[in-house]
Structure formats: C-alpha cells, structure tokens
Motif scaffolding. Structure first.
Motif, short mmCIF file in Angstrom:
data_model
loop_
_atom_site.label_atom_id
_atom_site.label_comp_id
_atom_site.label_asym_id
_atom_site.label_seq_id
_atom_site.Cartn_x
_atom_site.Cartn_y
_atom_site.Cartn_z
N HIS A 5 -8.93 -2.51 7.14
CA HIS A 5 -7.93 -3.41 7.73
C HIS A 5 -8.02 -3.41 9.27
N ASP A 10 0.86 -1.18 0.00
CA ASP A 10 0.00 0.00 0.00
C ASP A 10 0.89 1.23 0.00
N HIS A 18 -6.90 -7.68 1.68
CA HIS A 18 -7.04 -7.12 0.35
C HIS A 18 -7.97 -7.97 -0.52
N HIS A 44 -10.12 2.45 3.46
CA HIS A 44 -9.38 1.22 3.16
C HIS A 44 -8.63 0.76 4.42
N HIS A 45 -7.93 1.68 5.05
CA HIS A 45 -7.12 1.27 6.21
C HIS A 45 -7.98 0.98 7.44
#
Ligand SMILES: [Zn+2]
Length: 175
Positions: free
Chosen positions: A109, A67, A116, A105-106
């Motif tokens: 996670h 990333d 992903h 996105h993070h």
C-alpha cells in the motif's frame, strides 16, 4: 503550447502546490519490524527495482476497518503510516512468515501504491499478498494437511513476485 508544456512539467515536478512545501521525510520503524522492511527492499532489488524507503512510520496500536491486523494511512504530502495490531492473532503469531506477509502487504500500500486485490487463483488460493482478508497465504505449507505436497519457498516466491509485478503468471500449484 510552450506554456502548457511548462505547466505539465510543473505538475510533475512540484505537484502544482507551491504553497505546500514538501514535508520532511520521517523514518520511524520499530526494531522488530525493520528486518521485514529491509527484506522488502532486498526482494525489490532482486527484481530490478531500487526502492528508497526513507519516509515511513510504523507503529503498534488499534485499528478498525478492513485490514484487521493493520492499517495503512496514505495522504499526499504526509509520511505514510502503518499501524499494526500486536495482539493475537496478528503480530504475535508464532510464524515469522505471517509477520512478513503483513508488513509486505502494507508496504505494498504505502511504498508501491497498490490497493487490494481479492482475486483467487484457479486453485482457490489468493492470487496476491494484496488481498485484504488473509495474511496467511504461505500457511498451507506451515500447517500441511495429509500428504498435500507443499513448497513454502515456491509459494513465497510467487507471492513476492506478484507483489512487485501484478502480471506474474499463475504458478503450477495455483492451477
Ligand atoms: Zn490492505
């Protein structure tokens, strides 16, 4: 039998590490990032998920790895840490939508525990904000080419839906 059940319960409640007490939550998020964390929580709530985000560190710095604009570090019994790259073309992109996509996105996670997902829709658009390659999933609407119809709100809705529910059906524009 009863002992097994108790041990299982212990596993669930204590993570079976009595010598490792739970760490104290740390919440340290730069002011310019905070609105996106709030938006993430709000989008979760709209979809019936109550998220408590009280253990998170976000910082600007250097990253290496898949990333390029940011990296998430997640380890058991540690505060999840997101390191973001400030330099162009990452955080300093003109469009706030890309900043949102990067943070979402993070948080995918760190808060949702997602990895992903590089799958593509039949239209060749990425299927998920959780792709590890491209943060500009809303971009066809930001840089319209020719007369291609585009619906930024619709695209964002799909990607945020998919973030919280991987089984979200393929949208009309993705077919
Ligand atoms: Zn990632």
């Amino acid at each position: 039998m009863r002992l097994t059940s108790l041990c299982l319960l212990g596993l669930l409640l204590l993570d079976c590490k009595p010598d490792e007490p739970p760490h104290n939550p740390v919440y340290q998020v730069p002011a310019e990032v905070e609105p996106y964390v709030q938006a993430f929580r709000d989008e979760a709530a709209k979809r019936g998920k109550t998220l408590k985000i009280d253990d998170l560190i976000v910082e600007f710095g250097e990253t290496s790895g898949q990333d390029i604009c940011g990296v998430s570090q997640i380890a058991s019994n540690k505060t999840p840490r997101i390191t973001l790259v400030r330099e162009w073309p990452c955080w300093t992109r003109a469009y706030s939508q890309n900043q949102e996509a990067l943070i979402f996105h993070h948080l995918g996670h760190c808060i949702l525990g997602r990895g992903h997902k590089t799958a593509l829709l039949p239209s060749s658009d990425y299927a998920s904000l959780m792709n590890g390659e491209y943060m500009g999933v809303y971009s066809p609407c930001l840089y319209p080419i020719g007369n291609t119809p585009c619906n930024l709100t619709g695209r964002r809705t799909y990607y945020v839906d998919e973030l919280f529910n991987e089984n979200t059906p393929v949208p009309a524009w993705g077919k």
